[in-house]
Motif scaffolding. Structure first.
Motif, PDB file in Angstrom:
ATOM      1  N   ALA A 192       0.793  -1.231   0.000  1.00  0.00           N
ATOM      2  CA  ALA A 192       0.000   0.000   0.000  1.00  0.00           C
ATOM      3  C   ALA A 192       0.826   1.284   0.000  1.00  0.00           C
ATOM      4  N   PRO A 193       1.953   1.386   0.748  1.00  0.00           N
ATOM      5  CA  PRO A 193       2.744   2.623   0.703  1.00  0.00           C
ATOM      6  C   PRO A 193       3.430   2.861  -0.647  1.00  0.00           C
ATOM      7  N   PHE A 194       3.429   1.829  -1.514  1.00  0.00           N
ATOM      8  CA  PHE A 194       3.985   1.982  -2.861  1.00  0.00           C
ATOM      9  C   PHE A 194       2.889   2.218  -3.903  1.00  0.00           C
ATOM     10  N   TYR A 195       1.774   1.519  -3.751  1.00  0.00           N
ATOM     11  CA  TYR A 195       0.720   1.676  -4.755  1.00  0.00           C
ATOM     12  C   TYR A 195      -0.634   1.235  -4.209  1.00  0.00           C
ATOM     13  N   ALA A 196      -1.638   2.079  -4.465  1.00  0.00           N
ATOM     14  CA  ALA A 196      -3.030   1.752  -4.177  1.00  0.00           C
ATOM     15  C   ALA A 196      -3.854   2.454  -5.250  1.00  0.00           C
ATOM     16  N   ALA A 197      -4.608   1.694  -6.024  1.00  0.00           N
ATOM     17  CA  ALA A 197      -5.326   2.239  -7.186  1.00  0.00           C
ATOM     18  C   ALA A 197      -6.227   3.411  -6.825  1.00  0.00           C
ATOM     19  N   ASP A 198      -6.886   3.338  -5.662  1.00  0.00           N
ATOM     20  CA  ASP A 198      -7.817   4.404  -5.297  1.00  0.00           C
ATOM     21  C   ASP A 198      -7.117   5.651  -4.766  1.00  0.00           C
ATOM     22  N   GLN A 199      -5.814   5.564  -4.491  1.00  0.00           N
ATOM     23  CA  GLN A 199      -5.062   6.702  -3.956  1.00  0.00           C
ATOM     24  C   GLN A 199      -4.120   7.332  -4.982  1.00  0.00           C
ATOM     25  N   PHE A 200      -3.907   6.655  -6.099  1.00  0.00           N
ATOM     26  CA  PHE A 200      -2.891   7.113  -7.045  1.00  0.00           C
ATOM     27  C   PHE A 200      -3.352   8.356  -7.794  1.00  0.00           C
ATOM     28  N   ASP A 201      -2.561   9.437  -7.682  1.00  0.00           N
ATOM     29  CA  ASP A 201      -2.804  10.701  -8.381  1.00  0.00           C
ATOM     30  C   ASP A 201      -1.444  11.245  -8.789  1.00  0.00           C
ATOM     31  N   LEU A 202      -1.189  11.281 -10.090  1.00  0.00           N
ATOM     32  CA  LEU A 202       0.143  11.622 -10.582  1.00  0.00           C
ATOM     33  C   LEU A 202       0.603  13.000 -10.126  1.00  0.00           C
ATOM     34  N   MET A 203      -0.270  14.026 -10.171  1.00  0.00           N
ATOM     35  CA  MET A 203       0.126  15.369  -9.777  1.00  0.00           C
ATOM     36  C   MET A 203       0.417  15.442  -8.277  1.00  0.00           C
ATOM     37  N   LYS A 204      -0.401  14.743  -7.478  1.00  0.00           N
ATOM     38  CA  LYS A 204      -0.139  14.710  -6.041  1.00  0.00           C
ATOM     39  C   LYS A 204       1.196  14.031  -5.759  1.00  0.00           C
ATOM     40  N   LEU A 205       1.488  12.997  -6.555  1.00  0.00           N
ATOM     41  CA  LEU A 205       2.744  12.274  -6.373  1.00  0.00           C
ATOM     42  C   LEU A 205       3.937  13.162  -6.698  1.00  0.00           C
ATOM     43  N   PHE A 206       3.811  14.008  -7.743  1.00  0.00           N
ATOM     44  CA  PHE A 206       4.880  14.942  -8.075  1.00  0.00           C
ATOM     45  C   PHE A 206       5.091  15.938  -6.938  1.00  0.00           C
ATOM     46  N   THR A 207       3.992  16.412  -6.348  1.00  0.00           N
ATOM     47  CA  THR A 207       4.094  17.338  -5.217  1.00  0.00           C
ATOM     48  C   THR A 207       4.791  16.664  -4.038  1.00  0.00           C
ATOM     49  N   ALA A 208       4.406  15.427  -3.759  1.00  0.00           N
ATOM     50  CA  ALA A 208       5.029  14.684  -2.667  1.00  0.00           C
ATOM     51  C   ALA A 208       6.516  14.454  -2.943  1.00  0.00           C
ATOM     52  N   THR A 209       6.845  14.152  -4.198  1.00  0.00           N
ATOM     53  CA  THR A 209       8.243  13.925  -4.564  1.00  0.00           C
ATOM     54  C   THR A 209       9.077  15.189  -4.362  1.00  0.00           C
ATOM     55  N   SER A 210       8.493  16.344  -4.656  1.00  0.00           N
ATOM     56  CA  SER A 210       9.221  17.604  -4.457  1.00  0.00           C
ATOM     57  C   SER A 210       9.542  17.823  -2.984  1.00  0.00           C
ATOM     58  N   ILE A 211       8.684  17.313  -2.083  1.00  0.00           N
ATOM     59  CA  ILE A 211       8.971  17.394  -0.650  1.00  0.00           C
ATOM     60  C   ILE A 211      10.049  16.384  -0.275  1.00  0.00           C
ATOM     61  N   CYS A 212       9.972  15.187  -0.856  1.00  0.00           N
ATOM     62  CA  CYS A 212      10.964  14.148  -0.573  1.00  0.00           C
ATOM     63  C   CYS A 212      12.369  14.574  -0.979  1.00  0.00           C
ATOM     64  N   VAL A 213      12.448  15.341  -2.057  1.00  0.00           N
ATOM     65  CA  VAL A 213      13.750  15.813  -2.536  1.00  0.00           C
ATOM     66  C   VAL A 213      14.487  16.545  -1.418  1.00  0.00           C
ATOM     67  N   LEU A 214      13.736  17.263  -0.584  1.00  0.00           N
ATOM     68  CA  LEU A 214      14.341  18.000   0.530  1.00  0.00           C
ATOM     69  C   LEU A 214      15.108  17.060   1.450  1.00  0.00           C
ATOM     70  N   SER A 215      14.581  15.848   1.672  1.00  0.00           N
ATOM     71  CA  SER A 215      15.255  14.894   2.553  1.00  0.00           C
ATOM     72  C   SER A 215      16.576  14.405   1.970  1.00  0.00           C
TER      73      SER A 215
END
Length: 448
Positions: A192-215
C-alpha cells in the motif's frame, strides 16, 4: 599566503587545508542529509502523496540519481569548493556560473534556517515554556562554535551523530515491525505505501516527490569539499556522492514502507507532528518522546553543522572570485576555516529562522526551488561541456543523464507551490541584475 592586512590570525584567499578522506566525505554527506530526515516530513509527504509515501521517496531517489551522476561527472573535471557555481563557470561562462552560485545559495543559506526551526519547534514541544527565539539563538551559537574549530572536527562530530541516528532508525523499524506482527496498522507489510489504485494521483505524487527531494539534499554538498580532500583522485567526490545516495535510498524507502503500513487507523491532527502521533498510538508514548528528543537535539544539531560548512565554502569561492565581497574569502589562521563566510551565513540563517518561525512549509519550498534550479544548470553544464564541446561518445553519462535530469527538475518544479515559484523567480531576477552589474564592473570575467 600572508596574513590579512590589519587582521591578525586570518588569511586572505589562501588554499583550504586538505584533511579529508573517503570516510569523512561519507560522514559529512550522511550528516548533512540526516538518517532521520524522513521522520521530520513524514506527515507532509503522507498527505501530499495520498498515502503512497514509500513510492514518493523512491521517485525522489531516482530523481536525485541523475543529479548525483552529473555532480560526479563535473567534480572529476572541476574540483573546486564552489560546487555547481564552479561547474557552471567552467562550462557555461562567468555569468551563468554566477547565476548557478546565486541559486544554490538560496538552498544553502535557507536550509540551515529550516533545520534550526525544526529543532526549535521540537524543543518547544518538549519544553512548552521555552521561548522559540531564545532556543534558536542558543542553537545557532553552539553550532557556530563547533564549525569554527574546522571541518575535521565537524566531520568527527558528524560521524558520531550518523552512527547514533542509524541505530535509532533500525530500532524504530524493528519496533514498527513488531507492532505490525501484533496486528496494528495494516497488520502486515503490504504494498500500500507503494501503490493503491484508489489513492494514485500523478500530480499529487509529483508534489510529494518535491517534498521528498528535501530529505535527499546534502549529497550534492559533498562537492563543496573538493579542495579539502587529501587524495588526488578526482573521482573520490563522485564515489562518496553515490555511496551516500545509495545508503539513504535504502534507509528512507525501507523505513517509510514499514511506518506507512502502521498508519491505517491513526487519526492525525497536525501534519508536522505526524510521526510522534503515529509512534504514540501504535508503539508507545515513550518511543514518541525519545524520537522527539533525538530529532530536536542530536539529529537537528549535527545536521546543521555540515550545512553551515557547505554554504561557507560556496561564499568563500564566490568571494575569492570577487562575485561577492572579497572579505568572505578570508581564512582563519588557526583552523583554516573561511570564518567570515561562516559567520555571515550563520547570521543570515538565524535572521531567516526568526522571520519564518511560523511558516516552516513555505521556507521548505524556497529551499527546494534554489536547489532544483541550480541542479538544472548543473545538468546543462554537463550537456554543454561533454555533449556539445567534446562530442563525447559516452552517451548515457554525457547525453542521456543531463537531458533526463533537466526534464525531472522541470516536472518537480511544476508540482511546487505557486508562492515558492514566485519568490524563487524574484530571487533569480535579482541575481541576474546583480550578475549584469558585476560584468559591467569587470568583476565577472575571471578564471576558475
Amino acid at each position: 599566503m600572508g596574513l590579512a592586512h590589519g587582521t591578525p590570525g586570518t588569511q586572505e584567499a589562501a588554499g583550504l587545508r586538505r584533511t579529508l578522506g573517503m570516510k569523512d566525505l561519507i560522514a559529512y554527506g550522511l550528516a548533512y542529509i540526516a538518517p532521520m530526515a524522513p521522520l521530520t516530513t513524514f506527515g507532509f509527504v503522507w498527505d501530499a502523496s495520498g498515502g503512497l509515501i514509500a513510492l514518493a521517496y523512491l521517485l525522489g531517489a531516482i530523481c536525485m540519481y541523475f543529479t548525483a551522476q552529473s555532480y560526479a561527472t563535473m567534480s572529476a573535471t572541476v574540483p573546486c569548493s564552489g560546487s555547481v557555481y564552479g561547474f557552471a563557470r567552467h562550462s557555461l561562462g562567468q555569468l551563468p556560473g554566477f547565476i548557478a552560485g546565486w541559486l544554490i545559495l538560496l538552498d544553502y543559506l535557507l536550509i540551515p534556517a529550516l533545520v534550526f526551526l525544526v529543532m526549535a519547534v521540537g524543543l518547544q514541544t518538549l519544553l512548552p515554556n521555552l521561548d522559540r527565539a531564545t532556543s534558536l539563538a542558543g542553537l545557532v551559537v553552539i553550532s557556530l562554535a563547533v564549525n569554527w574549530l574546522g571541518v575535521a572536527v565537524t566531520t568527527r562530530v558528524s560521524l558520531v551523530s550518523v552512527v547514533v541516528q542509524f541505530l535509532a532508525m533500525f530500532a524504530l523499524v524493528a519496533l514498527a515491525l513488531q507492532a505490525l506482527a501484533d496486528g496494528k496498522g495494516a497488520g502486515a507489510l503490504t504494498a500500500a505505501p507503494f501503490y493503491a489504485a484508489d489513492q494514485f494521483d500523478l500530480m499529487k505524487l509529483f508534489t510529494a516527490t518535491s517534498i521528498c527531494v528535501l530529505s535527499f539534499l546534502g549529497f550534492d554538498a559533498i562537492s563543496t569539499l573538493s579542495e579539502e580532500v587529501r587524495s588526488d583522485d578526482r573521482r573520490m567526490i563522485g564515489r562518496a556522492i553515490f555511496s551516500v545516495l545509495a545508503i539513504c535510498t535504502l534507509l528512507f524507502v525501507g523505513s517509510t514502507w514499514v511506518l506507512g503500513n502502521l498508519m491505517p487507523g491513526v487519526r492525525i491532527s497536525d501534519a508536522s507532528s505526524t510521526i510522534y502521533q503515529l509512534l504514540a498510538v501504535q508503539i508507545s508514548p515513550f518511543s514518541a518522546l525519545a524520537v522527539a528528543w533525538l530529532i530536536a537535539l542530536l539529529a537537528g544539531f549535527t545536521n546543521v553543522l555540515p550545512m553551515q560548512v557547505g554554504v561557507s565554502r560556496v561564499l568563500f569561492a564566490m568571494g575569492r572570485d570577487r562575485q561577492l565581497p572579497s572579505v568572505l574569502a578570508r581564512l582563519h589562521g588557526g583552523s583554516g576555516t573561511p570564518h567570515v563566510a561562516l559567520l555571515f551565513s550563520t547570521l543570515v540563517s538565524l535572521a531567516v529562522a526568526v522571520a519564518m518561525r511560523d511558516h516552516i512549509d513555505t521556507l521548505a519550498s524556497f529551499v527546494n526551488f534554489g536547489a532544483l534550479s541550480a541542479f538544472a544548470l548543473l545538468h546543462v553544464s554537463v550537456l554543454v561541456e561533454f555533449a556539445v564541446k567534446q562530442r563525447s561518445p559516452r552517451v548515457f553519462a554525457h547525453w542521456i543523464v543531463p537531458v533526463v535530469g533537466i526534464a525531472v527538475v522541470l516536472v518537480v518544479l511544476h508540482g511546487m507551490e505557486r508562492t515558492a515559484l514566485e519568490i524563487g523567480g524574484a530571487w533569480l531576477l535579482i541575481g541576474c541584475v546583480y550578475g549584469l552589474f558585476l560584468r559591467r564592473k569587470g568583476r565577472i570575467a575571471l578564471k576558475i
